[in-house]
Design an enzyme around this catalytic site. Structure first.
Site, PDB file in Angstrom:
ATOM      1  N   ASN A  11      15.714  20.267  22.309  1.00 39.75           N
ATOM      2  CA  ASN A  11      16.500  21.090  22.932  1.00 39.75           C
ATOM      3  C   ASN A  11      15.844  21.724  23.998  1.00 39.75           C
ATOM      4  O   ASN A  11      15.070  22.793  23.826  1.00 39.75           O
ATOM      5  CB  ASN A  11      17.290  22.346  21.810  1.00 39.75           C
ATOM      6  CG  ASN A  11      18.201  22.846  22.327  1.00 39.75           C
ATOM      7  OD1 ASN A  11      18.655  23.110  23.564  1.00 39.75           O
ATOM      8  ND2 ASN A  11      18.413  24.102  21.578  1.00 39.75           N
ATOM      9  N   LYS A  13      16.974  23.778  26.071  1.00 42.87           N
ATOM     10  CA  LYS A  13      17.577  25.119  26.044  1.00 42.87           C
ATOM     11  C   LYS A  13      17.731  25.294  27.964  1.00 42.87           C
ATOM     12  O   LYS A  13      18.017  24.504  28.832  1.00 42.87           O
ATOM     13  CB  LYS A  13      16.862  26.181  25.791  1.00 42.87           C
ATOM     14  CG  LYS A  13      16.675  25.882  24.240  1.00 42.87           C
ATOM     15  CD  LYS A  13      16.074  27.073  23.520  1.00 42.87           C
ATOM     16  CE  LYS A  13      15.939  26.680  21.840  1.00 42.87           C
ATOM     17  NZ  LYS A  13      15.466  27.919  21.167  1.00 42.87           N
ATOM     18  N   HIS A  98      24.629  26.309  18.224  1.00 45.64           N
ATOM     19  CA  HIS A  98      23.303  26.789  17.964  1.00 45.64           C
ATOM     20  C   HIS A  98      23.336  28.418  18.064  1.00 45.64           C
ATOM     21  O   HIS A  98      24.145  29.131  18.261  1.00 45.64           O
ATOM     22  CB  HIS A  98      22.495  26.528  19.275  1.00 45.64           C
ATOM     23  CG  HIS A  98      21.123  26.579  19.294  1.00 45.64           C
ATOM     24  ND1 HIS A  98      20.395  27.803  19.576  1.00 45.64           N
ATOM     25  CD2 HIS A  98      20.010  25.930  19.114  1.00 45.64           C
ATOM     26  CE1 HIS A  98      19.183  27.820  19.469  1.00 45.64           C
ATOM     27  NE2 HIS A  98      18.879  26.589  18.790  1.00 45.64           N
ATOM     28  N   GLU A 100      21.568  30.704  19.224  1.00 47.45           N
ATOM     29  CA  GLU A 100      21.552  31.512  20.600  1.00 47.45           C
ATOM     30  C   GLU A 100      23.284  31.766  21.188  1.00 47.45           C
ATOM     31  O   GLU A 100      23.449  32.522  21.947  1.00 47.45           O
ATOM     32  CB  GLU A 100      20.679  30.829  21.685  1.00 47.45           C
ATOM     33  CG  GLU A 100      19.298  30.863  21.441  1.00 47.45           C
ATOM     34  CD  GLU A 100      18.249  29.957  21.616  1.00 47.45           C
ATOM     35  OE1 GLU A 100      18.586  29.116  22.477  1.00 47.45           O
ATOM     36  OE2 GLU A 100      17.305  29.871  20.928  1.00 47.45           O
ATOM     37  N   GLU A 170      18.626  25.844  11.072  1.00 43.80           N
ATOM     38  CA  GLU A 170      17.604  26.358  11.855  1.00 43.80           C
ATOM     39  C   GLU A 170      17.619  27.972  11.638  1.00 43.80           C
ATOM     40  O   GLU A 170      18.522  28.874  12.343  1.00 43.80           O
ATOM     41  CB  GLU A 170      18.149  26.316  13.524  1.00 43.80           C
ATOM     42  CG  GLU A 170      18.256  25.091  13.935  1.00 43.80           C
ATOM     43  CD  GLU A 170      17.727  24.994  15.522  1.00 43.80           C
ATOM     44  OE1 GLU A 170      16.789  24.264  16.120  1.00 43.80           O
ATOM     45  OE2 GLU A 170      18.531  25.607  16.502  1.00 43.80           O
ATOM     46  N   GLY A 176      11.658  30.248  18.204  1.00 44.80           N
ATOM     47  CA  GLY A 176      10.831  30.843  19.086  1.00 44.80           C
ATOM     48  C   GLY A 176      10.025  31.985  18.769  1.00 44.80           C
ATOM     49  O   GLY A 176       9.491  32.664  19.649  1.00 44.80           O
ATOM     50  N   SER A 216      10.283  26.622  15.627  1.00 46.66           N
ATOM     51  CA  SER A 216       8.776  26.497  15.586  1.00 46.66           C
ATOM     52  C   SER A 216       8.214  25.261  15.104  1.00 46.66           C
ATOM     53  O   SER A 216       7.314  25.501  14.303  1.00 46.66           O
ATOM     54  CB  SER A 216       8.449  27.931  15.038  1.00 46.66           C
ATOM     55  OG  SER A 216       8.717  29.190  15.815  1.00 46.66           O
TER      56      SER A 216
HETATM   57  P1  13P Z   1      11.634  26.635  19.027  1.00 47.35           P
HETATM   58  O1  13P Z   1      11.260  25.352  18.527  1.00 47.35           O
HETATM   59  O2  13P Z   1      11.236  27.087  20.262  1.00 47.35           O
HETATM   60  O3  13P Z   1      11.676  27.588  17.849  1.00 47.35           O
HETATM   61  O4  13P Z   1      13.425  26.421  19.047  1.00 47.35           O
HETATM   62  C1  13P Z   1      14.090  26.025  17.915  1.00 47.35           C
HETATM   63  C2  13P Z   1      15.611  25.586  18.411  1.00 47.35           C
HETATM   64  O5  13P Z   1      16.125  26.487  18.634  1.00 47.35           O
HETATM   65  C3  13P Z   1      15.995  24.277  18.737  1.00 47.35           C
HETATM   66  O6  13P Z   1      17.253  24.296  18.756  1.00 47.35           O
END
Ligand code: 13P
Length: 254
Positions: A11, A13, A98, A100, A170, A176, A216
């Site tokens: 992803n 982002k 997601h 976010e 997740e 992150g 992560s």
């Molecule tokens: P990270 O791998 O940066 O923690 O992000 C995970 C994520 O949100 C994938 O959709």
């Protein structure tokens, strides 16, 4: 035992212009050419990069995904994107719900449900994201939060609708942050989700469905996570941006 082909998904982002994404896709295609067909790879760049990335993926088995879609087919929805636009750009997958989007853009289980419906109707493969916050985990609410997200997100779906579905667990506290769920924590949740899916639909479906872990994931922990019986892949943010690092994740068996 049902065969659930592992899926390693990136992803991206809100990173990379179309030009940067195309370059990364080209490098990734070369780096993963020897990965074999016992692992599936998907990358989800930003909307503006989709067509350029798709062109780079010609001749490769890497699948293209988008990071969201709207539930209507077309109309006055400024800033939104419809399923057939994603398909036209070459997408086969779409990430939905997601954390976010839930946290910063007002996404709810109800809008997740409508977006998932639109993806299913269009023949896209939805990657439905669910996850608990740190506060919810500390309060012992992990399973109840996830059950609600799953149930509401997929309310009114029948088995036939769910054949292309992928679930991504997740945990919000692991995204992150560098804090990964331990492989045991991931396994515990994934096994629970599979049990829930079996009780909401049926066991055969639950056994076939892929449940990815995200939060992560990196080269140093991917093998341990993937060794868990109910972890069928990874949804990767930060570590998917660098083709060399992401390729190491794709080659997690090595
Ligand atoms: P990270 O791998 O940066 O923690 O992000 C995970 C994520 O949100 C994938 O959709």
């Amino acid at each position: 035992m049902p065969s659930r082909k592992p899926l390693i998904a990136g992803n991206w982002k809100m990173h990379k212009t179309g030009t940067e994404a195309a370059l990364a896709a080209r490098q990734l295609t070369a780096l993963t050419a020897d990965a074999g067909d016992d692992v599936e790879v998907m990358i989800a760049p930003t909307f503006t990069a989709l067509s350029q990335v798709k062109a780079e993926l010609a001749g490769s088995t890497i699948e293209l995904g988008a990071q969201n879609l709207h539930w209507e087919e077309k109309g006055a929805f400024t800033g939104e994107i419809a399923a057939d636009m994603l398909i036209d750009a070459g997408c086969t997958y779409v990430i939905i719900g997601h954390s976010e989007r839930r946290q910063f853009f007002g996404e709810t289980d109800q809008t997740v449900n409508k977006r998932t419906r639109a993806a299913v109707n269009a023949g896209l493969r939805p990657v439905l994201c669910i996850g608990e916050s740190e506060v919810e985990r500390d309060a012992g609410q992990t399973f109840s939060v996830l059950d609600k997200q799953l149930q509401n997100g997929l309310e009114s779906f029948v088995l036939q609708d769910l054949q292309r579905l992928v679930i991504a667990y997740e945990p919000v506290w692991a995204i992150g942050t560098g804090k990964t769920a331990t492989s045991e924590q991931a396994q515990q949740v994934h096994a629970h989700l599979r049990k829930q899916l079996a009780s909401l639909w049926d066991d055969e479906f639950a056994q076939q469905l892929r449940i990815l872990y995200g939060g992560s994931v990196k080269p140093s922990n991917v093998a341990e996570l993937m060794a868990m019986p109910d972890v069928d892949g990874a949804l990767v943010g930060g570590a998917s941006l660098d083709p060399e690092t992401f390729s190491q994740l794709v080659h997690y068996k090595k």
